[in-house]
Scaffold this motif. Sequence first.
Motif, mmCIF file in Angstrom:
data_model
loop_
_atom_site.group_PDB
_atom_site.id
_atom_site.type_symbol
_atom_site.label_atom_id
_atom_site.label_comp_id
_atom_site.label_asym_id
_atom_site.label_seq_id
_atom_site.Cartn_x
_atom_site.Cartn_y
_atom_site.Cartn_z
ATOM 1 N N LEU A 9 0.949 -1.533 0.171
ATOM 2 C CA LEU A 9 -0.029 0.140 0.206
ATOM 3 C C LEU A 9 0.788 0.878 -0.508
ATOM 4 O O LEU A 9 0.460 2.498 -0.466
ATOM 5 C CB LEU A 9 -1.027 -0.127 1.089
ATOM 6 C CG LEU A 9 -2.146 -1.397 1.614
ATOM 7 C CD1 LEU A 9 -2.458 -0.785 2.204
ATOM 8 C CD2 LEU A 9 -2.882 -0.987 -0.221
ATOM 9 N N LEU A 10 2.048 1.483 0.886
ATOM 10 C CA LEU A 10 2.777 2.488 0.838
ATOM 11 C C LEU A 10 3.816 2.168 -0.207
ATOM 12 O O LEU A 10 3.828 3.948 -1.067
ATOM 13 C CB LEU A 10 4.133 1.933 2.039
ATOM 14 C CG LEU A 10 4.589 3.246 2.966
ATOM 15 C CD1 LEU A 10 3.628 4.163 2.912
ATOM 16 C CD2 LEU A 10 5.413 3.023 3.945
ATOM 17 N N SER A 11 3.767 1.147 -1.560
ATOM 18 C CA SER A 11 4.362 1.365 -2.385
ATOM 19 C C SER A 11 3.799 2.210 -3.613
ATOM 20 O O SER A 11 4.504 2.525 -4.653
ATOM 21 C CB SER A 11 5.150 0.189 -3.045
ATOM 22 O OG SER A 11 4.899 -0.582 -3.036
ATOM 23 N N ILE A 12 2.200 2.186 -3.566
ATOM 24 C CA ILE A 12 1.343 2.269 -4.456
ATOM 25 C C ILE A 12 0.968 3.861 -3.756
ATOM 26 O O ILE A 12 0.718 4.844 -4.803
ATOM 27 C CB ILE A 12 0.229 1.570 -5.196
ATOM 28 C CG1 ILE A 12 -0.423 1.377 -3.857
ATOM 29 C CG2 ILE A 12 1.599 0.116 -5.445
ATOM 30 C CD1 ILE A 12 -1.604 0.443 -4.044
ATOM 31 N N ASP A 13 1.958 4.700 -2.933
ATOM 32 C CA ASP A 13 0.854 6.035 -2.879
ATOM 33 C C ASP A 13 2.079 7.002 -3.094
ATOM 34 O O ASP A 13 3.095 6.727 -3.853
ATOM 35 C CB ASP A 13 1.536 5.750 -0.814
ATOM 36 C CG ASP A 13 0.587 7.375 -0.498
ATOM 37 O OD1 ASP A 13 -0.164 8.341 -1.378
ATOM 38 O OD2 ASP A 13 1.578 7.939 0.891
ATOM 39 N N GLY A 14 0.920 7.660 -4.210
ATOM 40 C CA GLY A 14 1.615 8.856 -5.123
ATOM 41 C C GLY A 14 2.127 9.646 -4.037
ATOM 42 O O GLY A 14 2.951 10.234 -4.856
ATOM 43 N N LEU A 50 3.673 9.864 7.981
ATOM 44 C CA LEU A 50 2.313 9.518 9.447
ATOM 45 C C LEU A 50 2.118 8.442 7.885
ATOM 46 O O LEU A 50 1.150 7.489 8.308
ATOM 47 C CB LEU A 50 1.573 10.668 9.212
ATOM 48 C CG LEU A 50 0.181 10.294 9.215
ATOM 49 C CD1 LEU A 50 -0.402 9.979 10.820
ATOM 50 C CD2 LEU A 50 -0.329 11.754 8.957
ATOM 51 N N SER A 51 2.149 8.399 6.486
ATOM 52 C CA SER A 51 1.687 7.158 6.021
ATOM 53 C C SER A 51 2.240 6.060 6.222
ATOM 54 O O SER A 51 1.052 4.970 6.258
ATOM 55 C CB SER A 51 1.969 7.985 4.345
ATOM 56 O OG SER A 51 2.778 7.993 4.295
ATOM 57 N N PRO A 52 3.094 5.505 6.553
ATOM 58 C CA PRO A 52 2.808 4.232 6.880
ATOM 59 C C PRO A 52 2.239 3.460 7.715
ATOM 60 O O PRO A 52 1.940 2.177 8.194
ATOM 61 C CB PRO A 52 4.850 4.142 7.558
ATOM 62 C CG PRO A 52 5.293 5.361 6.836
ATOM 63 C CD PRO A 52 4.438 6.311 6.514
ATOM 64 N N TRP A 53 2.176 4.627 9.326
ATOM 65 C CA TRP A 53 0.880 4.053 9.931
ATOM 66 C C TRP A 53 -0.036 3.866 9.532
ATOM 67 O O TRP A 53 -1.080 3.024 9.668
ATOM 68 C CB TRP A 53 0.835 5.356 10.881
ATOM 69 C CG TRP A 53 2.182 5.069 12.065
ATOM 70 C CD1 TRP A 53 3.031 6.769 11.949
ATOM 71 C CD2 TRP A 53 2.839 4.391 12.638
ATOM 72 N NE1 TRP A 53 3.444 6.197 13.012
ATOM 73 C CE2 TRP A 53 4.526 4.626 13.312
ATOM 74 C CE3 TRP A 53 3.003 3.178 12.902
ATOM 75 C CZ2 TRP A 53 5.017 4.731 13.933
ATOM 76 C CZ3 TRP A 53 3.531 2.419 13.502
ATOM 77 C CH2 TRP A 53 4.907 2.943 14.349
#
Length: 520
Positions: A137-142, A346-349
Amino acid sequence: MQKDSPSKLLHWQAWFYRHLPFITVLLLFTVFQCYNLDRFPAPRCDEPWLMQPSLQLINKGEPGLPMFRRLGGNIEHYWLTSPVQFWSLAIFFKLFGFGLLQARLFNLLMSLLVLLSIYLIMSHLFSHRVGALTALLLSIDGNYIYWTKIYRSDFPVAACCFLTLLLVLKAKGKVLNWFTIGFLTAAGLLIHPNALLLLGLVPMWVLIGEDRKRILSRCLPSCIFGFLLLFSPFLYKVSKHWPEFVAQWSSNQTRLRAASGSGLWLNFISEWERFLRWPKAWSLLGSPIPPWLVGLIALLILICIASLLFQRFHKESLYLLTGLFATAVFLALTDSRKVGYYLPLLSPWIAGVVALQMSRFIDWMKEGWKVWRSLARLSAVTSCSIVGLGFCLIVWNMATIVSKASTKIPISETALELQKIVPKDAIISGRTIYWLAFAQVADMSEKYLVFHKEIVCNGRLREGKPLVLIVDEKGIGRRRFFKKFSKKHPELLEKIGEILASCYGKLEIFLVKECHLPTA
């Protein structure tokens, strides 16, 4: 030995297959990010001034910032903040050469460390499937993709934070582990103030754990020693150059609003602005996502957070929620600009919460009540279809980004053309990105000044030498007096515009020989 070898082989096979999903995500993410990294995205204003101190460290022995010497505080000779970042990048430059590509590869390495750390944290707390889903999920976050491509201090400090928290989970009262935790906390603080988050989050996680009494009595001294071992030299240097440090710190006022109660409140109530910047990262990559998909993702995140809050709390979930809310509150209170490049903290959480709920939903589908099984499958198929469609759009966007990156001219070629045109005996001024063209040219790197009208009139800064201004369309639009210079040198405008249009956009160059600002 021969009897043990089959068991060792089976052990390594089991380890490989257990981590294979994450390894696949990591490799695909690395390949995608490395493709034409020297061409796309175009240089951003923060990259050059964060690179110059490391170059000065290599050439002069001190991390100076000459391009901003108009700020005072002797900043051109030594910049007293973020020494760990500058030393780390300087070592990287020594090993692999200097350039924007190398700086971005260093940032990519830090981004991969964040992916690895959050994968190990989620695997330790829950399962390897949850860890792999989090990394995916993190790797496809723009937003994560874009800022991985841009060299800044955000991923180095995020890597320190997540590595520190991983060690807190795995420390188990070991003195060496807590020494490393203290050392990494100091390293984070000497990269960026965002590492102050650790001073609150690490004690929270210690209190959640079971061996807190042992940690406080036995391991706390080693943690403090590790912290002071790295932080003490910094304090010593700051004490020797205190007036310069105050001058340099006061020139960077991005966090001063958090020093008052009213400032904290103003920061907090405007935090919603940060999340509006999240979808804009796709636009910066040149491939925006539709609003309905943004709304769907936001709704999915809110549902996952709410469902986790209303479920029965376990210690593992408490670690995750503490990391999520502590980071969110810290950024909301301390950051007044509400920028998107702090989101990788924050996005990793957020990805971890969504991945956990996705994994639980998969398990629930397998073991659901017989009465609701058909209805659950129908809702699951519908939800998965919508999410799958969104995922396909994101993958298509990533492919579009790759195709756009291949059309850009390498920055190194642009630099050679600029060096041919600009006189070597002149003081050069412009946006920070144009410093990259002269960074490795003898006697030109340190003469570059970030444009300000004070530079045009101030003889101390110019040293009596002719001044070359390199200005793009953004600068032209903001300063009317540039238009008069452009009329005097149309041949330069045409030549430089043809050379640099595909890399930087339209670029304009002006030769100013007098300390005079034309009136409007």
